[in-house]
Design an enzyme around this catalytic site. Structure first.
Site, PDB file in Angstrom:
ATOM      1  N   CYS A 145       0.818  -1.214   0.000  1.00 35.33           N
ATOM      2  CA  CYS A 145       0.000   0.000   0.000  1.00 35.33           C
ATOM      3  C   CYS A 145       0.853   1.267   0.000  1.00 35.33           C
ATOM      4  CB  CYS A 145      -0.925  -0.014   1.215  1.00 35.33           C
ATOM      5  SG  CYS A 145      -1.906   1.477   1.365  1.00 35.33           S
ATOM      6  N   CYS A 148      -0.515   4.078   2.158  1.00 34.04           N
ATOM      7  CA  CYS A 148      -0.288   3.959   3.605  1.00 34.04           C
ATOM      8  C   CYS A 148       1.175   4.234   3.949  1.00 34.04           C
ATOM      9  CB  CYS A 148      -0.612   2.546   4.089  1.00 34.04           C
ATOM     10  SG  CYS A 148      -2.078   1.828   3.370  1.00 34.04           S
ATOM     11  N   ASP A 149       2.096   3.757   3.124  1.00 35.96           N
ATOM     12  CA  ASP A 149       3.507   3.727   3.518  1.00 35.96           C
ATOM     13  C   ASP A 149       4.436   4.620   2.694  1.00 35.96           C
ATOM     14  OD1 ASP A 149       2.748   1.829   5.388  1.00 35.96           O
ATOM     15  OD2 ASP A 149       3.047   0.171   4.001  1.00 35.96           O
TER      16      ASP A 149
END
Ligand code: NAP
Length: 325
Positions: A145, A148-149
């Site tokens: 992701c 997200c990261d």
């Protein structure tokens, strides 16, 4: 005592939430078991919670963030009376009516809920390469992701594996942070749509390693390099990188239904006519039964179909009961 509902919806991506909006507006007071926040496979809101801009959902000419879109759909369902529990089902029994659904300990005799009808919208999750090192370093440089990261990879060098829209989307997003993004693909050409390919080829931070497979991830506590194998010659090469983003497709979340609902060899649920599964009164919609289109809008459309099918089926059941009374 199991709690009774007319409709229980499993999953809260675009399919589940659209089904919730429609069944709520039909006064069926649906309960949505929306998934667990800690989960990477069936988190509340589904896969759009792990994406950035959604540019192709009709009605948003400037695009909309995935989590924002899902938040709006959830509010809309709530407004019409849908209720939510932030849990996932641990066991189902579709062999009896009303259908039985467990949350938590699946070994207890009594189920948590009984439902006259069920809409399965559990979606799909990211496929992984299947390497031990990939598993070990997940969350330590290995990710599925970018949204997200990605932030953690500012001015770093990252590898994205895959050749579809997901891989290109991840790579483009990462290029906002990373100093260098290398797409590693096992063939010589991308599978991604033309518009995404054009963007990728125009982006100066992106480069490509064709005909290459990631066969290992190196690093003790964090990713330091990946090992690439040339698929033609078998030659191995190390490529230094701070992160590996895996974007190679998806598998449906159907383990819960094995032995009860008919599925394809790949695990996708078989539906038809409409959203009907092989069990009368159990309907399915979204990515859990669609490996062809897999778009937010098609998932939402099929959620609508499932809600209407459910409503009509429940009406038919009531009608039959009234005649027999
Ligand atoms: P996909 O289209 O199935 O592509 C998966 C890619 O990963 C393929 O290039 C495949 O290689 C590669 N791959 C599969 N298994 C692999 C393995 N074990 N090792 C290395 N590579 C592997 O999946 P997706 O990109 O997730 O897209 C799924 C659907 O969602 C598509 O319909 C797509 O259009 C849609 N989507 C759309 C958007 C958008 O419109 N913005 C964004 C994301 C996804 P091969 O090419 O050799 O098979």
């Amino acid at each position: 005592m199991a709690r009774h509902r007319k409709v229980i919806i499993l999953g809260s991506g675009p399919a589940g939430l659209t089904a919730a909006i429609y069944t709520a507006r039909a006064d069926l007071e649906p309960l949505v078991l929306e998934g667990e926040p800690s989960s990477t496979s069936d988190q509340p809101g589904g896969q759009l919670m792990l994406t950035t801009e959604v540019e192709n959902f009709p009605g948003f000419p400037e695009g909309i963030l995935g989590p924002e879109l899902m938040g709006s759909m959830r509010s809309q369902a709530t407004r019409f009376g849908a209720t939510f529990e932030t849990v996932k089902a641990s066991r189902v029994d579709f062999s009896v009516r009303p259908f039985r659904i467990w949350v938590g300990d699946p070994t207890t005799e009594d189920s948590t809920y009984v439902a006259d009808s069920v809409i399965v919208a559990t979606g799909a999750r990211s496929l992984m390469l299947g390497l031990d090192s990939e598993r070990r370093l997940l969350g330590h440089g290995v990710s599925t992701c970018a949204t997200c990261d990605g932030f953690f990879f500012r001015d770093r060098k990252v590898v994205v594996v895959g050749g579809g829209d997901s891989a290109v989307e991840e790579a483009l997003f990462l290029s906002k942070f990373a100093s260098e993004v290398i797409i590693v693909h096992r063939r010589k050409e991308l599978r991604a749509s033309k518009i995404m390919q054009d963007r990728a080829f125009r982006n100066s931070k992106l480069s490509f390693r064709w005909d290459a497979a990631v066969v290992d991830v190196l690093g003790e506590d964090k990713v330091e390099a990946v090992v690439l194998k040339d698929v033609n010659t078998g030659e191995l090469n190390e490529l230094a990188a701070d992160g590996l983003f895996v974007a190679i497709g998806h598998v449906p979340n159907t383990d819960l239904f094995k032995g009860q609902l008919t599925m394809e060899e790949s695990g996708y649920l078989v539906t038809g006519p409409g959203s009907q599964t092989n069990v009368e009164g159990v309907f399915a919609c979204g990515d859990v039964q669609d490996h062809v289109y897999r778009q937010a809008i098609t998932a939402a459309g099929s959620g609508c179909t499932a809600a209407i099918d459910t409503e009509r089926w429940l009406e038919g059941q009531e009608h039959r009961k009234a005649l027999s009374d």
